[in-house]
Design a protein around this motif. Structure first.
Motif, PDB file in Angstrom:
ATOM      1  N   MET B   1     107.407  41.845 135.482  1.00 55.70           N
ATOM      2  CA  MET B   1     106.947  40.957 134.501  1.00 55.70           C
ATOM      3  C   MET B   1     105.718  41.299 133.914  1.00 55.70           C
ATOM      4  N   LYS B   4     105.723  44.856 132.528  1.00 58.19           N
ATOM      5  CA  LYS B   4     106.113  44.693 131.015  1.00 58.19           C
ATOM      6  C   LYS B   4     104.971  44.377 130.149  1.00 58.19           C
ATOM      7  N   ARG B   7     102.224  46.890 129.438  1.00 63.41           N
ATOM      8  CA  ARG B   7     103.197  47.963 128.825  1.00 63.41           C
ATOM      9  C   ARG B   7     102.920  47.552 127.154  1.00 63.41           C
ATOM     10  N   ILE B   8     103.459  46.504 126.898  1.00 61.89           N
ATOM     11  CA  ILE B   8     103.529  45.837 125.833  1.00 61.89           C
ATOM     12  C   ILE B   8     102.359  45.843 125.069  1.00 61.89           C
ATOM     13  N   ARG B  11     101.030  49.347 124.087  1.00 56.82           N
ATOM     14  CA  ARG B  11     101.547  49.948 122.911  1.00 56.82           C
ATOM     15  C   ARG B  11     101.005  49.267 121.733  1.00 56.82           C
ATOM     16  N   SER B  12     100.854  48.103 121.924  1.00 61.82           N
ATOM     17  CA  SER B  12     100.397  47.104 120.561  1.00 61.82           C
ATOM     18  C   SER B  12      98.855  47.197 120.565  1.00 61.82           C
ATOM     19  N   ARG B  62      99.280  35.335 122.187  1.00 57.66           N
ATOM     20  CA  ARG B  62      99.910  36.542 122.052  1.00 57.66           C
ATOM     21  C   ARG B  62     101.141  36.858 123.326  1.00 57.66           C
ATOM     22  N   GLU B  67     107.506  36.832 123.747  1.00 53.52           N
ATOM     23  CA  GLU B  67     108.692  36.270 124.694  1.00 53.52           C
ATOM     24  C   GLU B  67     109.320  35.325 123.596  1.00 53.52           C
ATOM     25  N   ASP B  70     111.920  36.880 119.710  1.00 51.91           N
ATOM     26  CA  ASP B  70     113.249  37.361 119.608  1.00 51.91           C
ATOM     27  C   ASP B  70     114.133  36.731 120.697  1.00 51.91           C
ATOM     28  N   GLY B  71     113.731  35.684 121.194  1.00 51.75           N
ATOM     29  CA  GLY B  71     114.433  34.874 122.144  1.00 51.75           C
ATOM     30  C   GLY B  71     114.359  35.267 123.626  1.00 51.75           C
ATOM     31  N   ALA B  72     113.332  36.089 124.119  1.00 50.22           N
ATOM     32  CA  ALA B  72     113.382  36.682 125.130  1.00 50.22           C
ATOM     33  C   ALA B  72     113.067  35.641 126.388  1.00 50.22           C
ATOM     34  N   ALA B  75     116.340  34.300 127.393  1.00 49.87           N
ATOM     35  CA  ALA B  75     117.043  35.611 128.096  1.00 49.87           C
ATOM     36  C   ALA B  75     116.506  35.662 129.462  1.00 49.87           C
ATOM     37  N   LEU B  76     115.035  35.584 129.674  1.00 55.14           N
ATOM     38  CA  LEU B  76     114.449  35.510 131.018  1.00 55.14           C
ATOM     39  C   LEU B  76     115.302  34.388 131.879  1.00 55.14           C
TER      40      LEU B  76
END
Lengths: 245, 228
Positions: B1, B4, B7-8, B11-12, B62, B67, B70-72, B75-76
């Protein structure tokens, strides 16, 4: 046959609105169920209830042996839910997303690659950030995440939406393969022809009620066989549960 | 977690490109508002922590926006990820991002708020003992802020008007961290008349705060998620 889902007079509320108003539903392992009904009929709520995401207000229900009233959190690890959203991270690549979701069940690298290959996401697409994908490619990525998670029960809300013809064929083949491997699938869809061809049984959702099928024999048809959907929502008042708002 | 989330961020680059410049602008504006040779260095520790808290709001928003976009988050939950794991993972990622920000803020404050030679203002300086106290202060206070931020970020994630709700919920709760961290930082930078001994005493408050919200959050995060 082992019962995967059993709902009896299930009531679920969204805020104060009874989105499910006494639904009865029994699904056995290996079935592909099509839920159909008008917008707002309760299809999505039924899927979310079965995924353990919303509570059971009244009635009783078990999913994969877990009691929805007392232990709905235990259901979650066993099911895969693809709702209106994809549950993907836009800043991660396709492979990173699938690897992340696969890691929740300890999927190996080979399993991740295999799920990508099944949905046609290997090659160039694997290293593309999800935010740069088309809607259909995002949907395929979300499906690949479900494949990597090896869910026992697949709960899919409009899974064909946004997919091109090849993508739909891949989806149907993926679902049939999942069922052949022992999974059970419940699909909510307005695309009756496509989803109806896939389904082994059709359940009509009307006003928060899941109506018992009139033709139980239809539930055991071989997956993939083309049959007319069984219309279960008409003139079946004797089998309806009372509405309990 | 946590990996992840980091990493995001890599990238952003939201923290690097937006939050750090925002915090820097806040420090500069404080400098304009308190343009007095003998005041700026005296209040520098408090300004560092105020800038940190304003930045915390953006970072937490942020963290949960990725999360919910897109509904993550759903999903988690469906993926069976333990709520305590989500809580601790997201907190760990917040701690790393905030620590990077704070190191930059402390360095900026020492440069920007140093009184000119010959001024009567207190000079900001960091010796070895002060560096030890400052390091522990940053770590303890940041853990406390991140724990509270994750709890309230999760609580507000599914709420209508979450952008305005989060500051309303968060800022009153982190007031003890603002007080304790400011006093300990004063001691570490040798301003405001706070002794090193007093500075370490404030650390006890920061650690207690972090422990309480860390344990409470780990236990309650599942229920918070279920109530979305």
């Amino acid at each position: 046959m082992e019962q995967v889902i059993e709902l009896v007079e299930a009531v679920a509320v969204l805020g104060r609105f009874p989105a499910l108003a006494g639904a009865n539903l029994t699904v056995e392992r290996g079935e592909i169920i099509l839920l159909r009904g008008a917008n707002g009929a309760g299809k999505t709520t039924l899927l979310r209830l079965c995924a353990g995401l919303i509570g059971l207000e009244r009635g009783s229900g078990t999913v994969l042996g877990c009691d929805l009233a007392t232990n709905r959190a235990a259901v979650r690890a066993k099911v895969g839910l693809l709702g209106h959203t994809n549950g993907l991270y836009g800043d991660l690549t396709v492979r990173e997303n699938i690897r992340f979701w696969g890691a929740t069940v300890g999927a190996s690298g080979d399993e991740v690659e295999s799920s990508m290959s099944r949905l046609g996401l290997d090659g160039r697409l694997a290293t593309v950030k999800v935010s740069r994908l088309s809607a259909g490619q995002k949907r395929r990525t979300a499906l690949a995440c479900l494949v990597a998670r090896r869910a026992e029960l697949w709960l899919l809300d409009e899974p064909h939406a946004g997919l091109d013809s090849a993508g739909r064929d891949e989806l149907d083949a993926t679902l049939r393969a999942a069922v052949a491997a022992g999974a059970t699938v419940v699909v909510a869809s307005h695309e009756l022809e496509r989803a109806g061809n896939l389904a082994t049984r059709v359940i009509e959702i009307t006003g928060g009620l899941a109506q018992r099928p009139t033709d139980r024999g239809a539930g055991r048809r071989a997956p993939g066989r083309r049959d007319e959907p069984t219309r279960t929502g008409e003139a079946d008042d004797a089998q309806r549960s009372p509405v309990e708002p | 977690m946590a990996a992840k989330d980091l990493r995001i961020e890599l990238r952003s680059r939201v923290v690097l490109n937006q939050v750090v410049p925002f915090a820097a602008v806040v420090l500069v504006l404080f400098g304009f508002a308190l343009d007095a040779d003998d005041v700026l260095s005296r209040v520098a520790p408090g300004l560092i922590w105020l800038a940190t808290m304003f930045s915390l709001l953006i970072v937490v928003q942020r963290s949960f926006a990725v999360e919910t976009a897109d509904g993550a988050l759903d999903a988690l939950q469906v993926a069976g990820v333990r709520p305590a794991g989500i809580f601790l993972g997201k907190t760990a990622a917040l701690v790393v991002q905030l620590l990077v920000l704070q190191v930059l803020l402390v360095a900026m404050a020492i440069v920007l708020y140093q009184p000119p030679n010959g001024s009567s203002g207190e000079r900001l300086h960091l010796d070895l003992a002060g560096l030890g106290l400052l390091s522990v202060t940053l770590l303890a206070a940041t853990c406390g802020l991140a724990f509270v931020g994750t709890i309230y970020g999760g609580l507000a994630a599914g709420a209508t008007g979450r952008e305005t709700l989060l500051p309303l919920l968060l800022l009153p709760v982190v007031a003890p961290v603002l007080i304790g961290a400011t006093r300990a930082t004063e001691a570490a930078l040798h301003v405001g008349g706070t002794s090193m001994r007093e500075g370490w005493a404030w650390i006890a408050l920061l650690v207690t705060f972090a422990a309480l919200f860390g344990i409470g959050g780990s236990l309650a995060f599942g229920a918070l998620m279920d109530d979305q």
